[in-house]
Design a protein around this motif. Sequence first.
Motif, PDB file in Angstrom:
ATOM      1  N   ILE A   1      21.166 -16.776  52.212  1.00  0.00           N
ATOM      2  CA  ILE A   1      22.540 -16.901  52.068  1.00  0.00           C
ATOM      3  C   ILE A   1      21.966 -17.893  52.896  1.00  0.00           C
ATOM      4  N   THR A   2      22.473 -18.992  52.790  1.00  0.00           N
ATOM      5  CA  THR A   2      22.205 -19.987  54.561  1.00  0.00           C
ATOM      6  C   THR A   2      23.814 -20.950  54.607  1.00  0.00           C
ATOM      7  N   LEU A   3      23.511 -21.618  55.252  1.00  0.00           N
ATOM      8  CA  LEU A   3      24.913 -22.350  55.728  1.00  0.00           C
ATOM      9  C   LEU A   3      25.323 -23.449  54.751  1.00  0.00           C
ATOM     10  N   ASP A   4      24.612 -24.366  54.469  1.00  0.00           N
ATOM     11  CA  ASP A   4      25.464 -24.785  53.406  1.00  0.00           C
ATOM     12  C   ASP A   4      23.127 -25.375  52.508  1.00  0.00           C
ATOM     13  N   PHE A   5      22.738 -25.221  52.826  1.00  0.00           N
ATOM     14  CA  PHE A   5      21.394 -24.953  51.970  1.00  0.00           C
ATOM     15  C   PHE A   5      21.433 -24.931  50.433  1.00  0.00           C
ATOM     16  N   GLU A   6      21.101 -25.664  49.772  1.00  0.00           N
ATOM     17  CA  GLU A   6      20.462 -25.233  48.237  1.00  0.00           C
ATOM     18  C   GLU A   6      19.782 -25.060  46.911  1.00  0.00           C
ATOM     19  N   ASP A   7      18.861 -24.092  46.664  1.00  0.00           N
ATOM     20  CA  ASP A   7      17.706 -24.970  46.189  1.00  0.00           C
ATOM     21  C   ASP A   7      17.326 -23.292  45.676  1.00  0.00           C
ATOM     22  N   GLU A   8      16.323 -24.042  44.461  1.00  0.00           N
ATOM     23  CA  GLU A   8      15.688 -22.764  43.991  1.00  0.00           C
ATOM     24  C   GLU A   8      14.130 -23.310  43.868  1.00  0.00           C
ATOM     25  N   ILE A   9      13.163 -22.639  44.381  1.00  0.00           N
ATOM     26  CA  ILE A   9      11.518 -22.805  44.373  1.00  0.00           C
ATOM     27  C   ILE A   9      10.794 -21.209  43.722  1.00  0.00           C
ATOM     28  N   ILE A  10       9.864 -21.825  42.835  1.00  0.00           N
ATOM     29  CA  ILE A  10       8.995 -20.845  41.879  1.00  0.00           C
ATOM     30  C   ILE A  10       8.245 -20.585  43.105  1.00  0.00           C
ATOM     31  N   LYS A  11       7.995 -19.622  42.725  1.00  0.00           N
ATOM     32  CA  LYS A  11       6.578 -19.058  44.392  1.00  0.00           C
ATOM     33  C   LYS A  11       5.689 -17.552  43.343  1.00  0.00           C
ATOM     34  N   ASN A  12       4.722 -18.486  42.941  1.00  0.00           N
ATOM     35  CA  ASN A  12       3.623 -16.745  42.469  1.00  0.00           C
ATOM     36  C   ASN A  12       4.469 -16.473  40.979  1.00  0.00           C
ATOM     37  N   GLY A  13       5.192 -17.717  40.320  1.00  0.00           N
ATOM     38  CA  GLY A  13       6.455 -17.104  39.330  1.00  0.00           C
ATOM     39  C   GLY A  13       7.638 -16.020  38.940  1.00  0.00           C
ATOM     40  N   ARG A  14       7.711 -16.277  40.231  1.00  0.00           N
ATOM     41  CA  ARG A  14       8.653 -15.493  41.006  1.00  0.00           C
ATOM     42  C   ARG A  14      10.119 -16.267  41.137  1.00  0.00           C
ATOM     43  N   ARG A  15      11.531 -16.588  41.399  1.00  0.00           N
ATOM     44  CA  ARG A  15      12.435 -17.327  41.611  1.00  0.00           C
ATOM     45  C   ARG A  15      13.319 -16.633  42.914  1.00  0.00           C
ATOM     46  N   ILE A  16      12.811 -17.928  43.130  1.00  0.00           N
ATOM     47  CA  ILE A  16      13.750 -17.705  45.161  1.00  0.00           C
ATOM     48  C   ILE A  16      14.885 -18.689  45.106  1.00  0.00           C
ATOM     49  N   VAL A  17      16.508 -18.019  45.262  1.00  0.00           N
ATOM     50  CA  VAL A  17      17.149 -18.923  45.220  1.00  0.00           C
ATOM     51  C   VAL A  17      18.232 -18.928  46.316  1.00  0.00           C
ATOM     52  N   PHE A  18      18.068 -19.632  46.978  1.00  0.00           N
ATOM     53  CA  PHE A  18      18.415 -20.921  47.873  1.00  0.00           C
ATOM     54  C   PHE A  18      19.911 -21.022  47.981  1.00  0.00           C
ATOM     55  N   ARG A  19      20.645 -20.339  48.230  1.00  0.00           N
ATOM     56  CA  ARG A  19      22.285 -20.655  47.894  1.00  0.00           C
ATOM     57  C   ARG A  19      23.529 -20.500  49.467  1.00  0.00           C
ATOM     58  N   PRO A  20      24.251 -21.369  49.269  1.00  0.00           N
ATOM     59  CA  PRO A  20      24.979 -21.194  50.282  1.00  0.00           C
ATOM     60  C   PRO A  20      26.205 -20.705  50.432  1.00  0.00           C
ATOM     61  N   TYR A  21      26.465 -20.085  51.562  1.00  0.00           N
ATOM     62  CA  TYR A  21      27.222 -18.893  52.222  1.00  0.00           C
ATOM     63  C   TYR A  21      28.518 -19.029  51.585  1.00  0.00           C
ATOM     64  N   TRP A  22      28.789 -20.367  50.975  1.00  0.00           N
ATOM     65  CA  TRP A  22      30.788 -20.008  50.479  1.00  0.00           C
ATOM     66  C   TRP A  22      30.192 -19.868  49.219  1.00  0.00           C
ATOM     67  N   LYS A  23      29.102 -20.771  48.623  1.00  0.00           N
ATOM     68  CA  LYS A  23      28.893 -20.654  47.530  1.00  0.00           C
ATOM     69  C   LYS A  23      28.715 -18.875  46.730  1.00  0.00           C
ATOM     70  N   TRP A  24      28.475 -18.694  47.715  1.00  0.00           N
ATOM     71  CA  TRP A  24      27.840 -16.384  47.297  1.00  0.00           C
ATOM     72  C   TRP A  24      29.351 -16.373  46.905  1.00  0.00           C
ATOM     73  N   ARG A  25      30.060 -17.216  48.251  1.00  0.00           N
ATOM     74  CA  ARG A  25      31.433 -15.882  48.350  1.00  0.00           C
ATOM     75  C   ARG A  25      31.943 -15.873  47.240  1.00  0.00           C
ATOM     76  N   LEU A  26      31.977 -16.749  46.156  1.00  0.00           N
ATOM     77  CA  LEU A  26      32.614 -17.737  45.381  1.00  0.00           C
ATOM     78  C   LEU A  26      32.479 -16.765  43.810  1.00  0.00           C
ATOM     79  N   MET A  27      31.230 -16.250  43.800  1.00  0.00           N
ATOM     80  CA  MET A  27      30.889 -15.734  43.163  1.00  0.00           C
ATOM     81  C   MET A  27      31.572 -14.486  42.346  1.00  0.00           C
ATOM     82  N   PRO A  28      31.553 -14.520  41.542  1.00  0.00           N
ATOM     83  CA  PRO A  28      32.156 -13.069  40.863  1.00  0.00           C
ATOM     84  C   PRO A  28      31.466 -12.099  41.256  1.00  0.00           C
TER      85      PRO A  28
END
Length: 135
Positions: free
Chosen positions: A108-135
């Motif tokens: 969870i970040t301030l405003d950075f958003e990305d998705e990175i695959i590392k060693n076959g596993r998914r790491i999601v960077f999501r802004p706090y405001w967007k994460w807060r809106l998730m159900p």
Amino acid sequence: LSYPRIYASVDPDVVDFSVIFSGIGPSGPRFREHCQAAKSDILSNFAPLTIYYWRGRTETDFVLRQDDEIKELINVCLEPAAPETMDRELKSMAESMLHFDKDEGLVITLDFEDEIIKNGRRIVFRPYWKWRLMP
């Protein structure tokens, strides 16, 4: 888990967004982590959820456990744009995902958003405001 539970006493619904990410407050960066922990508990729909942190060679801020299952791995990073910060976050999440055999981790970040695959596993960077809106 060999590390203690995290106890959060902050209600994120009454904390202003700018305060959460400004680092001001009773304990600076830890204040943000406590807000995240409180929100994680709310998102669980009040299911019995235990929140830990985990430390191997690196550290993961939150390990959300329900019964005997690890539900989610979460790190909190204000701004991962600097190469050394991004490297630290990726290493930390990759290590904990391998340890707990999870295919996805969340940063969870301030405003950075990305998705990175590392060693076959998914790491999601999501802004706090967007994460807060998730159900």
